[in-house]
Design a protein around this motif. Structure first.
Motif, PDB file in Angstrom:
ATOM      1  N   MET A  74      59.562  43.852   2.346  1.00  0.00           N
ATOM      2  CA  MET A  74      59.185  42.749   1.452  1.00  0.00           C
ATOM      3  C   MET A  74      57.678  42.503   1.471  1.00  0.00           C
ATOM      4  N   TYR A  90      62.440  45.140 -20.916  1.00  0.00           N
ATOM      5  CA  TYR A  90      63.625  44.619 -21.582  1.00  0.00           C
ATOM      6  C   TYR A  90      63.345  44.591 -23.080  1.00  0.00           C
ATOM      7  N   HIS A  92      64.849  43.643 -25.770  1.00  0.00           N
ATOM      8  CA  HIS A  92      65.135  42.511 -26.648  1.00  0.00           C
ATOM      9  C   HIS A  92      64.185  41.345 -26.419  1.00  0.00           C
ATOM     10  N   LEU A  93      63.353  41.435 -25.381  1.00  0.00           N
ATOM     11  CA  LEU A  93      62.409  40.352 -25.105  1.00  0.00           C
ATOM     12  C   LEU A  93      61.008  40.736 -25.569  1.00  0.00           C
ATOM     13  N   ALA A 101      59.777  37.260 -16.944  1.00  0.00           N
ATOM     14  CA  ALA A 101      60.971  37.572 -16.137  1.00  0.00           C
ATOM     15  C   ALA A 101      60.554  38.129 -14.772  1.00  0.00           C
ATOM     16  N   ARG A 104      58.679  35.271 -12.601  1.00  0.00           N
ATOM     17  CA  ARG A 104      59.544  34.308 -11.915  1.00  0.00           C
ATOM     18  C   ARG A 104      59.962  34.833 -10.542  1.00  0.00           C
ATOM     19  N   ILE A 105      60.078  36.142 -10.429  1.00  0.00           N
ATOM     20  CA  ILE A 105      60.452  36.714  -9.132  1.00  0.00           C
ATOM     21  C   ILE A 105      59.236  36.804  -8.211  1.00  0.00           C
TER      22      ILE A 105
ATOM     23  N   ARG B   4      64.820  32.193  -7.705  1.00  0.00           N
ATOM     24  CA  ARG B   4      63.815  32.879  -8.526  1.00  0.00           C
ATOM     25  C   ARG B   4      64.465  34.012  -9.312  1.00  0.00           C
ATOM     26  N   ALA B   5      65.346  34.750  -8.647  1.00  0.00           N
ATOM     27  CA  ALA B   5      66.050  35.837  -9.338  1.00  0.00           C
ATOM     28  C   ALA B   5      66.941  35.269 -10.437  1.00  0.00           C
ATOM     29  N   SER B   7      66.564  32.477 -12.101  1.00  0.00           N
ATOM     30  CA  SER B   7      65.779  31.996 -13.232  1.00  0.00           C
ATOM     31  C   SER B   7      65.316  33.169 -14.097  1.00  0.00           C
ATOM     32  N   ALA B   8      64.975  34.296 -13.450  1.00  0.00           N
ATOM     33  CA  ALA B   8      64.606  35.495 -14.215  1.00  0.00           C
ATOM     34  C   ALA B   8      65.812  36.026 -14.980  1.00  0.00           C
ATOM     35  N   LEU B  11      66.625  34.128 -18.113  1.00  0.00           N
ATOM     36  CA  LEU B  11      65.707  34.496 -19.197  1.00  0.00           C
ATOM     37  C   LEU B  11      66.110  35.829 -19.820  1.00  0.00           C
ATOM     38  N   LYS B  12      66.510  36.773 -18.968  1.00  0.00           N
ATOM     39  CA  LYS B  12      66.809  38.128 -19.454  1.00  0.00           C
ATOM     40  C   LYS B  12      68.054  38.200 -20.327  1.00  0.00           C
ATOM     41  N   ILE B  13      69.042  37.326 -20.073  1.00  0.00           N
ATOM     42  CA  ILE B  13      70.286  37.443 -20.847  1.00  0.00           C
ATOM     43  C   ILE B  13      70.201  36.738 -22.194  1.00  0.00           C
ATOM     44  N   ARG B  14      69.043  36.156 -22.504  1.00  0.00           N
ATOM     45  CA  ARG B  14      68.888  35.555 -23.824  1.00  0.00           C
ATOM     46  C   ARG B  14      69.138  36.594 -24.906  1.00  0.00           C
ATOM     47  N   ARG B  15      69.817  36.178 -25.938  1.00  0.00           N
ATOM     48  CA  ARG B  15      70.095  37.055 -27.082  1.00  0.00           C
ATOM     49  C   ARG B  15      70.869  38.311 -26.694  1.00  0.00           C
ATOM     50  N   VAL B  83      71.965  44.536 -19.278  1.00  0.00           N
ATOM     51  CA  VAL B  83      70.555  44.171 -19.420  1.00  0.00           C
ATOM     52  C   VAL B  83      69.689  45.110 -18.586  1.00  0.00           C
ATOM     53  N   GLU B  84      70.162  45.449 -17.392  1.00  0.00           N
ATOM     54  CA  GLU B  84      69.393  46.348 -16.535  1.00  0.00           C
ATOM     55  C   GLU B  84      69.690  47.821 -16.853  1.00  0.00           C
ATOM     56  N   LEU B  93      63.048  46.414 -11.191  1.00  0.00           N
ATOM     57  CA  LEU B  93      63.512  45.169 -10.571  1.00  0.00           C
ATOM     58  C   LEU B  93      63.572  45.309  -9.057  1.00  0.00           C
ATOM     59  N   LEU B  96      60.454  45.258  -6.787  1.00  0.00           N
ATOM     60  CA  LEU B  96      59.764  43.974  -6.639  1.00  0.00           C
ATOM     61  C   LEU B  96      60.070  43.409  -5.252  1.00  0.00           C
ATOM     62  N   ILE B  98      61.741  41.421  -3.621  1.00  0.00           N
ATOM     63  CA  ILE B  98      62.901  40.536  -3.569  1.00  0.00           C
ATOM     64  C   ILE B  98      64.048  41.340  -2.961  1.00  0.00           C
ATOM     65  N   SER B  99      64.854  40.693  -2.147  1.00  0.00           N
ATOM     66  CA  SER B  99      65.912  41.446  -1.464  1.00  0.00           C
ATOM     67  C   SER B  99      66.982  41.844  -2.464  1.00  0.00           C
TER      68      SER B  99
END
Lengths: 304, 238
Positions: A74, A90, A92-93, A101, A104-105, B4-5, B7-8, B11-15, B83-84, B93, B96, B98-99
């Protein structure tokens, strides 16, 4: 020796019975641009995935910023920005949402999004969905994403793959500015030497999973001289004369192909030929391109 | 880190159709019953459910709740994972700081949140429909409607966990979706299944004694989630 940002020791990755990466010792010093070269399938991407903790080495150790990747993953990743192969935005964004996105991480200030968009010159396009972007723009967004967390180390896997010449130029200039303007160490992989030689200070060449050359680009270029060529009026006789003076040479395409000689030796040889009434049309240095050397290294697995 | 993950992820699953599916599943059930009761008002309200109009409405709605829940869990799980998958963004992803456990947990949370929202909408929509149909506002059986809206979901949690695990693990979504659709159809015959079968739980959670199917639903969800996390943390990412 300056501080090593990346150091791998005897790194191995085995898939099934086959080694994708074998006994790899990578050494990258702080502040340099390191070109990681090799043909497709040589193990570049596998190595990079290991450096990012995406896959586990079968054997060997990775130290980044002097810390063990296994234990301090980390902490290390917080200081690393990456772009692995084709873009992974992504679609679509919009560009801004893509960066948000990731932001935020990473938990960096929002203002950083505008900064990185500016660095890669995407500010004007930032509000469009990314699926409408050209490949070059997507790659630039990928680099922006990699820069978002203010990294000290940037790992870019084939960042110019599939781009047009203009796109390649843009990305290259961007990468070249990283150490100077932002103090970032860069590892950039490619299968094209010509692309890397214009920005990298050090290159590592990998072939079938093994490192076959790791040195500065200027040392690689020194290997580039490959003798010279004389075009004369009577090649047969000239060759005879040259051999008479103890130099190795042969006929080649109506000219004489000679081994590498020092400047005074060349001058002397030319004088002898002229004294013997040979007309000399051309004296050319046979400079092998780096591409040739690259091919030689790749084919033979090292310099002979 | 998980927040944090999360919240991201939100955002990503919008639309991406996740919220559309939530609306379609919950309010779709309500609209179907609006048609059912609208067309057969005299028979249903005047005769069949004369004694207990609210209970009748709840029963009619419940008939389709298990199948919609499992179908919804399948499609939403697939969209969350897609999405991924579709953007090849796992590598970005997971490189980054993040665990992996946080990334995985966040995907599960998105699934749970989406279905919870659907349950809330079903609850509110059912009350709204009852009132529009002229049922007495004083007789609203809140507890019964809460049970109707949320207990089958708790019973369906293992299916959600399984679908999320399959969708997140396999890049090709054909297998998870096929399994999910088969399972959804199979819930229609849940009355005939032994209690031990997880597919029966969304049904049993409302009709039989809810304690067993709900408790087992939650426990099995956690077990599948833990197993999935263990796998996700270790796997190589291409």
């Amino acid at each position: 020796m300056s501080e090593l940002v990346i150091q791998t020791k005897d790194l191995n990755k085995k898939y099934g019975g086959r080694y994708a990466v074998r006994h790899l010792n990578l050494e990258i010093a702080r502040g340099e641009i390191y070109g990681f070269l090799g043909p497709n399938g040589a193990g570049k991407t596998t190595t990079i995935r290991m450096l990012l903790g995406l896959i586990r080495p079968t054997m060997g150790s990775i130290r980044i910023f002097g810390q063990d990747l296994k234990k301090e993953k980390m902490n290390i990743l917080r200081k690393v920005g990456s772009l692995v192969e084709y873009p992974s935005n992504y679609g679509h964004l919009t560009a801004t949402q893509n960066l948000e996105a990731v932001r935020r991480i990473l938990d960096v200030p929002k203002s950083r999004i505008d900064e990185v968009l500016d660095i890669v010159s995407l500010t004007k396009e930032a509000k469009r969905p990314v699926k409408g972007y050209s490949l070059g723009m997507k790659q630039r967004l990928g680099i922006a994403t990699a820069l978002l967390g203010n990294p000290e180390l940037l790992i870019l896997d084939e960042p110019t793959n599939g781009l047009d010449p203009e796109g390649i130029h843009e990305i290259r200039e961007l990468i070249r500015s990283m150490p100077k303007q932002h103090g970032i160490t860069v590892l950039v992989s490619s299968h094209l030497l010509s692309e890397v030689e214009q920005m990298a200070g050090t290159v590592g060449i990998i072939r079938e999973g093994e490192m076959v050359f790791q040195d500065t680009i200027s040392n690689l270029q020194q290997q580039a001289s490959g003798g010279f060529r004389l075009v004369v009026s009577e090649p047969q006789e000239a060759l005879h004369l040259v051999r008479g003076h103890g130099y190795a040479g042969q006929l080649e395409n109506g000219g004489l192909s000679l081994e590498q000689l020092s400047d005074p030796e060349v001058a002397l040889l030319v004088k002898r030929l002229v004294d013997n009434n040979h007309a000399i049309y051309r004296v050319e240095e046979k400079r092998r391109t780096l591409e040739d050397i690259f091919m030689q290294v790749i084919e033979q697995g090292g310099f002979q | 880190m998980i927040l944090r993950a999360l919240s991201a992820d939100l955002l990503k699953i919008r639309r991406k159709g996740v919220w559309f599916l939530v609306l379609l599943g919950s309010l779709g059930l309500v609209v179907l019953q609006a048609l059912n009761f609208g067309l057969r008002y005299d028979y249903l309200v005047g005769k069949l459910y004369k004694e207990d109009a609210w209970g009748g409405l709840a029963g009619e709605i419940f008939d389709l709740v298990p199948i919609v829940l499992v179908l919804g869990a399948t499609l939403i799980a697939s969209q969350i994972a897609n999405v991924e998958h579709l953007n090849n963004s796992w590598k970005q992803l997971l490189a980054l700081p993040i665990s992996r456990a946080a990334v995985f947990t966040s995907k599960y949370l998105v699934g749970v949140i989406a279905l919870t929202v659907a349950c809330v909408l079903l609850f509110a929509g059912t009350i709204g429909l009852g009132l529009i149909l002229g049922f007495s506002a004083g007789d609203i059986p809140y507890l019964k409607l809460l049970k109707l809206s949320f207990l089958p979901f708790l019973g369906a949690l293992p299916m959600l966990a399984l679908q999320l695990y399959l969708s997140l693990t396999f890049k090709n979504q054909a297998l998870p979706i096929m399994i999910g659709i088969t399972a959804a159809i199979a819930t229609m015959f849940a009355a005939n299944y032994p209690e031990i079968l997880p597919l029966a739980w969304p049904f049993l959670a409302y009709y039989a004694k809810p304690a067993m199917p709900v408790a087992s639903g939650i426990i099995l969800f956690i077990l599948i989630y833990l197993f999935g996390t263990g796998h996700f943390v270790r796997k190589d990412v291409d």
